[in-house]
Write an enzyme that holds these catalytic residues in place. Structure first.
Site, PDB file in Angstrom:
ATOM      1  NE  ARG A  29     -15.384  20.637 -10.110  1.00  0.00           N
ATOM      2  CZ  ARG A  29     -14.991  21.542 -10.966  1.00  0.00           C
ATOM      3  NH1 ARG A  29     -13.774  22.021 -10.916  1.00  0.00           N
ATOM      4  NH2 ARG A  29     -15.797  21.986 -11.897  1.00  0.00           N
TER       5      ARG A  29
ATOM      6  CG  LEU B  92     -23.764  12.134  -7.285  1.00  0.00           C
ATOM      7  CD1 LEU B  92     -24.235  10.706  -7.585  1.00  0.00           C
ATOM      8  CD2 LEU B  92     -22.247  12.217  -7.378  1.00  0.00           C
ATOM      9  N   GLY B  93     -24.680  15.375 -10.320  1.00  0.00           N
ATOM     10  CA  GLY B  93     -25.569  16.094 -11.248  1.00  0.00           C
ATOM     11  C   GLY B  93     -24.886  17.187 -12.048  1.00  0.00           C
TER      12      GLY B  93
ATOM     13  CB  ILE C  22     -30.277  29.664 -25.025  1.00  0.00           C
ATOM     14  CG1 ILE C  22     -30.674  29.524 -26.490  1.00  0.00           C
ATOM     15  CG2 ILE C  22     -31.274  28.949 -24.133  1.00  0.00           C
ATOM     16  CD1 ILE C  22     -30.663  28.104 -26.995  1.00  0.00           C
ATOM     17  CB  ILE C  23     -27.342  30.799 -20.719  1.00  0.00           C
ATOM     18  CG1 ILE C  23     -27.161  29.296 -20.963  1.00  0.00           C
ATOM     19  CG2 ILE C  23     -27.095  31.126 -19.249  1.00  0.00           C
ATOM     20  CD1 ILE C  23     -25.761  28.770 -20.646  1.00  0.00           C
TER      21      ILE C  23
ATOM     22  CB  ALA D 267     -25.097  35.034 -20.394  1.00  0.00           C
TER      23      ALA D 267
ATOM     24  CG  ASP E 236     -20.876  20.943 -21.536  1.00  0.00           C
ATOM     25  OD1 ASP E 236     -21.720  20.415 -22.283  1.00  0.00           O
ATOM     26  OD2 ASP E 236     -21.162  21.814 -20.689  1.00  0.00           O
TER      27      ASP E 236
ATOM     28  CB  ALA F 243     -28.050  18.099 -20.270  1.00  0.00           C
TER      29      ALA F 243
ATOM     30  CG  HIS G 123     -59.055  18.115 -31.941  1.00  0.00           C
ATOM     31  ND1 HIS G 123     -58.465  19.228 -32.496  1.00  0.00           N
ATOM     32  CD2 HIS G 123     -60.314  18.497 -31.565  1.00  0.00           C
ATOM     33  CE1 HIS G 123     -59.333  20.238 -32.476  1.00  0.00           C
ATOM     34  NE2 HIS G 123     -60.455  19.812 -31.907  1.00  0.00           N
TER      35      HIS G 123
END
Ligand code: FAD
Length: 598
Positions: free
Chosen positions: A155, A159-160, A310-311, A396, A439, A447, A571
């Site tokens: 929509r 994209l993404g 987290i968000i 959130a 989701d 993701a 190392h």
């Protein structure tokens, strides 16, 4: 004869102590396999837990408001009572479950009767992908690479999806800048002093937009190169083989009035999720969700983050480094649910300076938008007596799936009450040629999970036999320090009665961490006490997320401490701490004081 079975919380992506927000069953109910038992809510997602077997509920071991983790028993059922019903002959099954049973179970996922589209189609394809987030574009590209004719419906102009436009990527672009500002400040202790940063917020926003543009532009190019046809508009199923697209224009979802019909052999639903809005919060430009916070319009003096997941904490980090004082309110008894508390403690200590008030075990009960600020009233363990005034409030409080917004019922696809679409291990919905990923199918809303599911669905569309059978799904908080964890945690092991051995390598003994002036972290590995294979791991420290992949691979490969410890790590690197934690496990670490003999 009874046959008692304990139905337990499955793998919920490493989250522990998760809120139970709905319980769909009570003692005496009859549940069918895959009926929803409870809904869980983590910092990023809500998810329903389905029954793994059918039976009559004998005991319910959880309640709304309780907390639950992987392996905890949800209910005990008597499978014998429904043995016959559990294996009905398909032909003899009634068209619909009896109403009485349906209402007792409260939220069985009803299978809608599909519609029939009798019109023509404008476009014909092998695979229709609905939604171009990380799930959708990955599915489209994989299917095209396998030789299928693919149409990708989105929509928005780019994209993404959430991840690239208003999620993972823009948040990390801002977090990167914040981390550099913070690091530069720390250099003062080494004798290198810079003046206080001058922040041009328009330029910073421009940088973030440029990052997004680079990635979304890249996707558009890759779609073209693969001959994936991108159709812009809002898609809605007409029937099991047709989708109607109402064309959209501009940067948002403005409908032009034009419509197209796409005919498909297979479909992959990747329509994602949206922000959950709390009903008592008024509309005001000073109250934002994660998308609003990423717009970075101004830096407030005083900011409240509702939701200590987290968000919220990532966005709080950005605003705090740019100059805001933070309060955070979280209903649960600790911030950042999921990883073990020892990791979160390191983060808390390092970040204490950002916060005026950390209100855990506390609820937001009223929000009042006044001229001089947003006044918020709290209730609970750490609630201040008076309403508090804020210049900006970030809500959130989680995300909700878009399953009810796509006309799934016309295609005969079952959607749960909360909007999730249930799938099997091949990502198939109840309609075998229609798949769902990302989701919208729940579990951890991340993701990387969406991308893996996408490949499975695309490969099955091409006639393959792919399964989503990942042992673990990692989680990372990209705060400073980062907190990264995967698989079994100490807390989940305790609750699930898994016998473990743990090995910790403190970064105070890591040459690289000391050289970087960031030795507050540690690396922890969790081994199965019987098989000695690594089954979990966690890192708190700078770049923890970048290093976690090695532990994920070790778990997938069934490695033990010798496999990891005998692998030569360069190392001095932070990644070396994983090898050294493994050496701690088999007692051969020479970078720590001598270990006590077992
Ligand atoms: P989405 O990315 O939600 O994409 C769905 C797409 O479908 C959208 O582009 C939408 O416009 C489109 N769509 C929906 N309905 C229709 C329709 N009817 N017609 C046409 N198009 C439609 N995850 C991580 O793994 N790491 C992170 O660091 C991380 N950070 C995050 C930070 C923030 C602030 C947020 C909000 C999320 C973050 N996430 C992160 C979560 C991650 O963004 C999601 O898990 C991921 O985007 C889900 O991908 P998806 O393909 O399922 O859906």
């Amino acid at each position: 004869m009874s046959n008692l079975i304990e139905l337990k919380v499955p793998d919920i992506g490493g989250h522990s102590n998760v809120d139970v927000i709905e319980v769909f069953v009570k003692v005496g109910d009859t549940v069918a396999k895959d009926d929803s038992l409870i809904t869980l809510e983590t910092d990023k997602a809500t998810m329903e837990v389905p029954a793994e077997a059918a039976g009559v509920v004998k005991e319910v071991r959880t309640a709304v408001g309780g907390k639950i983790s992987e392996g905890d028993v949800i209910v005990v059922i008597d499978a014998a009572g429904v043995a016959a019903a559990a294996n009905p002959a398909p032909a003899a099954a009634p068209a619909a479950a009896p109403a009485a049973v349906a209402s007792q179970v409260a939220a069985p996922v009803a299978t809608p009767a599909a519609a029939t589209h009798s019109g023509t189609a404008d476009i014909d394809c092998d695979v229709l992908v609905l939604g171009a987030g990380p799930g959708g574009y990955s599915a489209a590209f994989r299917a095209a690479d396998l030789g299928l004719k693919v149409v990708l419906v989105e929509r928005y102009a780019t994209l993404g999806g959430v991840c690239l436009n208003v999620g993972c990527i823009p948040s990390k672009a801002l977090l990167h800048n914040a981390a550099v500002i913070d690091e530069v400040k720390h250099l003062a202790a080494n004798g290198i002093k810079f003046a206080a940063p001058e922040i041009d917020i328009d330029m910073l926003r421009g940088y973030k937009e440029k990052v997004i543009g680079k990635l979304t532009g890249g996707l558009a190019g890759m779609a073209k190169a693969r001959k994936v046809q991108v159709v812009r508009g809002v898609g809605s199923f007409l029937d099991p083989h047709h989708l109607q697209v109402e064309t959209t224009d501009g940067t948002g979802q403005d409908k032009t009035g034009a419509k197209q019909t796409i005919k498909f052999k297979n479909a992959i639903i990747a329509a994602g999720s949206r922000v959950v809005n709390l009903p008592f919060i008024p509309q005001d430009p000073r109250i934002v969700d994660s998308t609003g916070a990423l717009e970075l319009k101004a830096v407030p003096n005083k900011m409240l983050v509702i939701g200590g997941g987290i968000i919220g904490l990532e966005m709080g980090t950005v605003y705090s480094t740019l100059g805001a004082r933070l309060d955070v309110v979280e209903m649960m008894d600790g911030l950042m649910q999921g990883p073990d508390r020892d990791l979160v403690k390191v983060w808390e200590k390092y970040n204490a300076h950002r916060f005026d008030n950390i209100m855990t075990g506390t609820k937001t009960v009223a929000v009042d938008a006044r001229e001089d600020g947003i006044y918020v009233t709290f209730e609970g363990a750490k609630a201040p007596a008076e309403p508090q005034r804020y210049d900006l409030v970030l809500v959130a409080a989680g995300r909700a799936p878009n399953g009810k917004l796509i006309g799934a019922e016309n295609a005969g696809v079952a959607v749960t009450d909360r909007g999730f679409i249930e799938v099997d291990k091949q990502q198939r919905t109840n309609v075998p040629h229609i798949y769902a990923i990302g989701d919208i199918v729940g579990q951890p809303m991340l993701a990387h999970k969406a991308v893996h599911e996408a490949h499975v669905a695309a490969e099955n569309c091409a006639g393959g036999k792919s399964f989503f059978d990942a042992r673990v799904i990692p989680g990372v908080a990209y705060t400073d320090p980062e907190v990264a964890w995967v698989g079994v945690t100490e807390e989940s092991a305790k609750r699930d009665g898994i016998k473990i051995e743990k090995a910790v390598f403190p970064w105070a003994a890591s040459g690289r961490a000391i050289a970087n002036g960031r030795d507050e972290g540690f690396t922890k590995l969790i081994f199965d006490a019987e098989t000695h294979q690594v089954i979990g791991g966690a890192i708190v420290g700078t770049h923890a997320g970048d290093m976690l992949g090695e532990i994920c691979l070790a778990i997938e490969m069934g490695c033990d401490a010798t496999d990891i410890g005998k692998t030569i790590h360069a190392h001095p690197t932070l990644g070396e701490s994983i090898g050294m934690a493994a050496e701690v496990a088999h007692g051969s670490c020479t970078d720590l004081p001598p270990q006590r003999k077992k």
